[in-house]
Structures are given as C-alpha cells and as structure tokens.
Write an enzyme that holds these catalytic residues in place. Structure first.
Site, PDB file in Angstrom:
ATOM      1  N   THR A 126      45.311  32.311  33.862  1.00  0.00           N
ATOM      2  CA  THR A 126      44.218  32.952  33.105  1.00  0.00           C
ATOM      3  C   THR A 126      44.212  32.512  31.646  1.00  0.00           C
ATOM      4  OG1 THR A 126      44.415  34.870  34.546  1.00  0.00           O
ATOM      5  CG2 THR A 126      43.257  35.209  32.468  1.00  0.00           C
ATOM      6  N   SER A 132      38.257  35.365  36.117  1.00  0.00           N
ATOM      7  CA  SER A 132      37.795  35.154  37.504  1.00  0.00           C
ATOM      8  C   SER A 132      37.359  33.699  37.705  1.00  0.00           C
ATOM      9  CB  SER A 132      36.615  36.083  37.807  1.00  0.00           C
ATOM     10  OG  SER A 132      36.977  37.419  37.589  1.00  0.00           O
ATOM     11  N   ILE A 158      49.705  36.952  30.658  1.00  0.00           N
ATOM     12  CA  ILE A 158      50.677  36.313  31.551  1.00  0.00           C
ATOM     13  C   ILE A 158      51.914  37.214  31.739  1.00  0.00           C
ATOM     14  CG2 ILE A 158      52.055  34.223  31.975  1.00  0.00           C
ATOM     15  CD1 ILE A 158      48.898  33.882  31.965  1.00  0.00           C
ATOM     16  N   GLY A 339      48.029  69.399  39.830  1.00  0.00           N
ATOM     17  CA  GLY A 339      47.420  70.196  38.761  1.00  0.00           C
ATOM     18  C   GLY A 339      47.867  69.673  37.394  1.00  0.00           C
ATOM     19  N   GLY A 340      48.058  70.577  36.448  1.00  0.00           N
ATOM     20  CA  GLY A 340      48.426  70.180  35.085  1.00  0.00           C
ATOM     21  C   GLY A 340      49.724  69.399  35.034  1.00  0.00           C
ATOM     22  N   GLU A 363      45.191  39.098  40.069  1.00  0.00           N
ATOM     23  CA  GLU A 363      45.254  38.253  41.278  1.00  0.00           C
ATOM     24  C   GLU A 363      43.930  38.297  42.034  1.00  0.00           C
ATOM     25  OE1 GLU A 363      48.902  37.872  43.319  1.00  0.00           O
ATOM     26  OE2 GLU A 363      50.078  38.457  41.583  1.00  0.00           O
ATOM     27  N   SER A 366      38.602  43.179  42.626  1.00  0.00           N
ATOM     28  CA  SER A 366      38.020  43.654  43.905  1.00  0.00           C
ATOM     29  C   SER A 366      36.709  42.938  44.197  1.00  0.00           C
ATOM     30  CB  SER A 366      37.784  45.168  43.840  1.00  0.00           C
ATOM     31  OG  SER A 366      39.015  45.847  43.858  1.00  0.00           O
TER      32      SER A 366
HETATM   33  C1  LIG Z   1      48.630  43.443  33.303  1.00  0.00           C
HETATM   34  C2  LIG Z   1      48.032  42.115  33.690  1.00  0.00           C
HETATM   35  C3  LIG Z   1      48.855  41.111  34.184  1.00  0.00           C
HETATM   36  C4  LIG Z   1      48.327  39.858  34.507  1.00  0.00           C
HETATM   37  N1  LIG Z   1      49.164  38.835  34.911  1.00  0.00           N
HETATM   38  C5  LIG Z   1      48.668  37.580  35.047  1.00  0.00           C
HETATM   39  C6  LIG Z   1      49.552  36.465  35.277  1.00  0.00           C
HETATM   40  O1  LIG Z   1      50.772  36.617  35.407  1.00  0.00           O
HETATM   41  N2  LIG Z   1      49.015  35.215  35.328  1.00  0.00           N
HETATM   42  C7  LIG Z   1      47.676  34.983  35.182  1.00  0.00           C
HETATM   43  O2  LIG Z   1      47.272  33.820  35.241  1.00  0.00           O
HETATM   44  N3  LIG Z   1      46.803  36.027  34.988  1.00  0.00           N
HETATM   45  C8  LIG Z   1      47.274  37.306  34.897  1.00  0.00           C
HETATM   46  N4  LIG Z   1      46.410  38.363  34.658  1.00  0.00           N
HETATM   47  C9  LIG Z   1      44.982  38.095  34.497  1.00  0.00           C
HETATM   48  C10 LIG Z   1      44.142  38.612  35.645  1.00  0.00           C
HETATM   49  O3  LIG Z   1      44.359  37.851  36.802  1.00  0.00           O
HETATM   50  C11 LIG Z   1      42.688  38.609  35.146  1.00  0.00           C
HETATM   51  O4  LIG Z   1      42.567  39.663  34.220  1.00  0.00           O
HETATM   52  C12 LIG Z   1      41.699  38.750  36.293  1.00  0.00           C
HETATM   53  O5  LIG Z   1      41.671  37.580  37.065  1.00  0.00           O
HETATM   54  C13 LIG Z   1      40.270  39.051  35.797  1.00  0.00           C
HETATM   55  O6  LIG Z   1      39.890  38.145  34.792  1.00  0.00           O
HETATM   56  P1  LIG Z   1      39.269  38.710  33.424  1.00  0.00           P
HETATM   57  O7  LIG Z   1      40.186  39.760  32.931  1.00  0.00           O
HETATM   58  O8  LIG Z   1      38.995  37.544  32.547  1.00  0.00           O
HETATM   59  O9  LIG Z   1      37.925  39.421  33.861  1.00  0.00           O
HETATM   60  P2  LIG Z   1      36.498  38.699  34.128  1.00  0.00           P
HETATM   61  O10 LIG Z   1      36.682  37.524  35.016  1.00  0.00           O
HETATM   62  O11 LIG Z   1      35.823  38.498  32.825  1.00  0.00           O
HETATM   63  O12 LIG Z   1      35.751  39.829  34.947  1.00  0.00           O
HETATM   64  C14 LIG Z   1      35.175  40.991  34.342  1.00  0.00           C
HETATM   65  C15 LIG Z   1      34.396  41.753  35.419  1.00  0.00           C
HETATM   66  O13 LIG Z   1      33.360  40.929  35.962  1.00  0.00           O
HETATM   67  C16 LIG Z   1      33.523  40.831  37.381  1.00  0.00           C
HETATM   68  N5  LIG Z   1      33.111  39.486  37.831  1.00  0.00           N
HETATM   69  C17 LIG Z   1      33.542  38.277  37.369  1.00  0.00           C
HETATM   70  N6  LIG Z   1      32.983  37.294  38.068  1.00  0.00           N
HETATM   71  C18 LIG Z   1      32.160  37.885  38.999  1.00  0.00           C
HETATM   72  C19 LIG Z   1      31.303  37.413  40.020  1.00  0.00           C
HETATM   73  N7  LIG Z   1      31.166  36.090  40.269  1.00  0.00           N
HETATM   74  N8  LIG Z   1      30.623  38.311  40.766  1.00  0.00           N
HETATM   75  C20 LIG Z   1      30.777  39.644  40.545  1.00  0.00           C
HETATM   76  N9  LIG Z   1      31.560  40.159  39.598  1.00  0.00           N
HETATM   77  C21 LIG Z   1      32.250  39.284  38.829  1.00  0.00           C
HETATM   78  C22 LIG Z   1      34.998  41.104  37.643  1.00  0.00           C
HETATM   79  O14 LIG Z   1      35.215  41.546  38.967  1.00  0.00           O
HETATM   80  C23 LIG Z   1      35.277  42.169  36.603  1.00  0.00           C
HETATM   81  O15 LIG Z   1      34.862  43.410  37.097  1.00  0.00           O
HETATM   82  C24 LIG Z   1      46.929  39.638  34.384  1.00  0.00           C
HETATM   83  C25 LIG Z   1      46.094  40.674  33.934  1.00  0.00           C
HETATM   84  C26 LIG Z   1      46.623  41.886  33.578  1.00  0.00           C
HETATM   85  C27 LIG Z   1      45.701  42.960  33.060  1.00  0.00           C
END
Ligand SMILES: Cc1cc2nc3c(=O)[nH]c(=O)nc-3n(C[C@H](O)[C@H](O)[C@H](O)COP(=O)(O)OP(=O)(O)OC[C@H]3O[C@@H](n4cnc5c(N)ncnc54)[C@H](O)[C@@H]3O)c2cc1C
Length: 384
Positions: A126, A132, A158, A339-340, A363, A366
């Site tokens: 990421t 995504s 990461i 509850g609380g 990963e 949804s």
């Molecule tokens: C605590 C934590 C640990 C993580 N660890 C890692 C790691 O170890 N390595 C790593 O590489 N990444 C890691 N991530 C990153 C994680 O995989 C991303 O946050 C995730 O893939 C979503 O990307 P984004 O946050 O940029 O959201 P975005 O891609 O910007 O998405 C935002 C919203 O838009 C929706 N969306 C995006 N595209 C579409 C589409 N085509 N159709 C419909 N809806 C869509 C998404 O579902 C979401 O609801 C981590 C994230 C967190 C929060």
C-alpha cells in the site's frame, strides 16, 4: 466432508490456547493501553512454532497442514489480534511467498529466519495514493546497467514496519499498471530505508503500523523475488492466502466474543435473574453462535482447497468477507450484552470490536472482496 479436527489438530489447539492464555491474554489490555505489545512475545511465539506452522521442516518450520494453520490463527485471534497480525504478516504474507517464489538462496537466508521468529518481515504494497488500486503503485525500482536496483518511494500502513528485519517491497520496474510491478526483499537496515510509526489507531494499538520511506535504497538483483513484472501477481497470490489467515483470526474474535458473553450473561443478574434467561439476550447470543459456525466453515473450506492444491481465491474472499463483517457484528452485540461494562477495558469485548473493525479494510476491503466474488459469478471484471 468431515469437519472434525484430527486428534493432532485438537491437541495443537489446546497447546496453543494454554500458551496464549498465559503469555498473551494475561497482558493484552496492558499492551493495548501502552500502544505496544511487549516485543519479547515475538521470540516466544517463534519458540512455540507459530511462525513456521506451514513452512517445511527443511526451512525451519513445523511442516503442518493448512487446517492446523487456521486453528493457530483462530487461537491467536481469540487471544489478541495484534499478535495474530504480527505472525500473519511475517510468515503468512512474506514467508509463504518466499517459499513459493523465492530462490534457494532467499529461502536459506530469509525463510529459515522468518519461520523461527528470528527475523520479522513486513509486506510493503500500500502507498499513500494507492490502496485498493495497488496495481497503480508509484514506488520505482530502476536497474543500473543490468546490476543493482535503486528504489525510491513511500509505503503506507505497513504492519510490523518499525520492527521488521526485511520488507517485501513492491515497486515499478516497467510499464504502468499491474504488469510493470516487481517484488524485492529489502533488508530494513539498508541506507535510505526509513520508517515512521503511525499512532492513534482505533484498534490494533499494540501492533506497529508504519510508513516506509525509500530514498535511493540500493539492492542487488539477487534481492528481487520472482521475475521482473511478476510482482503484482506475487502480491495477489500472497493476499489470497492472507485472506484465509484474516478470516481465521476473525473466527477467533467471534469465538472470544461468544465465550465472553456466555460467561458474563450466566453470571450477571438483573431483575433477580441471570441475563442469559432473557430471550432478547439469547437472540443476540444465538446470532453470534450461528455466524461463528458459518465463518469457521467458510474458512476451513478455503483451507481445505489450499491443502488439496485446488483454486481457492474466491473461497478465500468469501471467507474473509463474511468472517470480518461477522466479527464486527459479534463484537458489537457482545458490548450490548455486557451493557456499560462492555464499554470499558476491564473486559475484552470493546477491544474485540476495535480490533475487528480493521479486518473489513485491510488485505482487500469488503467491497473489493465482493467485486472479486461478483467477477467469479458473472465473468464481468469490475476492475477493468
Ligand atoms: C492497521 C492497518 C494495517 C495495514 N497493514 C498493511 C500491510 O502490512 N501492508 C500493506 O501493504 N497494506 C496494509 N494496510 C493497508 C490496507 O490494505 C489498505 O488500507 C486497504 O487496502 C484499503 O486501501 P485504502 O486505505 O487506500 O482505501 P481506498 O482504496 O482509498 O478505499 C476507500 C473506500 O473506497 C472503497 N473502494 C475502493 N475502490 C473501490 C471500487 N473499485 N469499488 C467500490 N468501492 C471501492 C473501499 O472499499 C473503501 O471503502 C493496512 C491498513 C491498516 C489500517
């Protein structure tokens, strides 16, 4: 289809639970408040074999089957998702692709250490502008005259970043889009490799989540994992299996919620009766119980397909999607039943909710899982 665990798998569950109750459950709230697990747990998990569950013995692992792996992830998730994530990322996302795509030298150098917990790995896909849409990542790796690669770019969110010894970095070596991405095993002590920890997370507070900055990081060609241009398919292969780990971890969260609410609702009394005697409370407990069974069956089915060497990607998406959403619902209901008392950290249910919440995001969110499932059902690719 026999869903009964073998004696060996059942013994492994008991062995894992006993260890985790003493070494993790006993400390999880203190770690949550401190915003860091005690990193001494990493070596202890290594000694217990958690990092080598499905890694062959010749590379330092236990050579176990995939259902046992899911049992291990379930127990880790029930104990503390922070700890489950440390193992899932290091061994699940990175160790396993070194096993499937690495050279013998990479396996001997990195996998043997990852499988024992001696080295910790992180997965750098990421970026700030591409989550995504990972196939459009911008980090670049430029090869100098057929020799070393020089990497520049930034990674975001990461897991393990600030603790890791090696980072699997996905970087662009060619054309725009997924086909121009390659993968590199970058030691984190290389000049130009820097990290910054991200604080203030809703959940997974005990886990190190960081940004990674790559400034003229020079690695030899032998650090490349797989061929040039194969990086995106390596990342997707890794995440397909990773989704089974996340799903199994979520099964552990739901199990933890069920155990907590059964315990609490049979002891807590209102109106001179235990909470468990109220039908509206049983309604919530019944939903948690049914979703636990459904999530576990979806996860075990995906694991069984992996074990048989059959295609499992869509089954992994279904397992991850359902189990993560069900974990959020279960933890939310668990707070309602408490509850609380559910709202304070004297009991684990509020932590289960905070930790579960990210499972529907990382990963593959949804929505992304639904697009993958929809593509498999309709043949229409929503990503193009
Ligand atoms: C605590 C934590 C640990 C993580 N660890 C890692 C790691 O170890 N390595 C790593 O590489 N990444 C890691 N991530 C990153 C994680 O995989 C991303 O946050 C995730 O893939 C979503 O990307 P984004 O946050 O940029 O959201 P975005 O891609 O910007 O998405 C935002 C919203 O838009 C929706 N969306 C995006 N595209 C579409 C589409 N085509 N159709 C419909 N809806 C869509 C998404 O579902 C979401 O609801 C981590 C994230 C967190 C929060």
């Amino acid at each position: 289809m026999d869903l009964t665990l073998t004696d060996e798998q059942q013994k492994f569950r008991e062995y894992a639970r006993e260890f985790l109750d003493g070494e993790v459950v006993a400390h999880r709230m203190e770690w949550d408040r401190a915003e860091s697990v005690d990193t001494a747990i990493i070596a202890k998990l290594g000694d217990m074999g958690f990092f080598g569950l499905t890694i062959p013995e010749e590379y330092g692992g236990l050579g176990g089957d995939y259902i046992s792996y899911c049992v291990g992830m379930e127990e880790l998730g029930r104990a503390d998702s922070n700890v489950r994530g440390i193992v899932s990322v290091s061994m699940g996302l990175v160790g396993k692709v070194i096993l499937s795509h690495g050279t013998e030298e990479q396996k001997r150098h990195w996998l043997t250490k990852i499988a024992t917990g001696e080295a910790l790995a992180c997965f750098g896909l990421t970026e700030p502008d591409t989550g995504s849409d990972a196939g459009n990542l911008k980090t670049r790796a430029v090869r100098e005259g057929g020799g070393d690669y020089v990497l520049n770019g930034q990674k975001m969110f990461i897991t393990n970043a600030t603790w890791a010894d090696v980072c699997l970095v996905f970087a662009r070596t060619g054309e725009p889009g997924p086909k121009g991405v390659s993968a590199f095993l970058v030691p984190t002590d290389m000049p130009g490799f820097e990290t910054r920890e991200i604080k203030g997370k809703l959940g997974l507070r005990g886990q190190a989540t960081g940004e990674v900055y790559l400034t003229d990081v020079r690695v030899p060609a032998s650090a490349r994992l797989g061929e040039e241009g194969q990086g995106f398919s390596i990342a997707m292969h890794s995440l397909d299996k990773g989704r089974v780990s996340v799903g199994a971890g979520c099964v552990g969260i739901i199990q933890g919620c069920l155990d907590s609410v059964v315990d609490y609702s049979t002891q807590r009394r209102q109106f001179d009766r235990p909470l468990a005697s109220f039908q509206l409370i049983q309604d919530m407990i019944a939903d948690i119980s049914v979703e636990l069974d459904a999530a576990r069956m979806l996860v075990y089915r995906a694991a069984d397909l992996i074990e048989r060497g059959e295609p499992f990607g869509v089954a992994a998406s279904k397992a991850k999607y359902f189990a993560s959403e069900a974990a959020v619902r279960a933890a939310n209901s668990a707070i309602q039943i408490f509850g609380g008392y559910g709202y304070i950290d004297e009991y684990p249910v509020q932590k289960y909710l905070r930790d579960a919440r990210v499972m529907t995001l990382y990963e593959g969110t949804s929505q992304i899982q639904k697009l993958l499932i929809g593509r498999a059902e309709t043949g229409v690719n929503a990503f193009l």
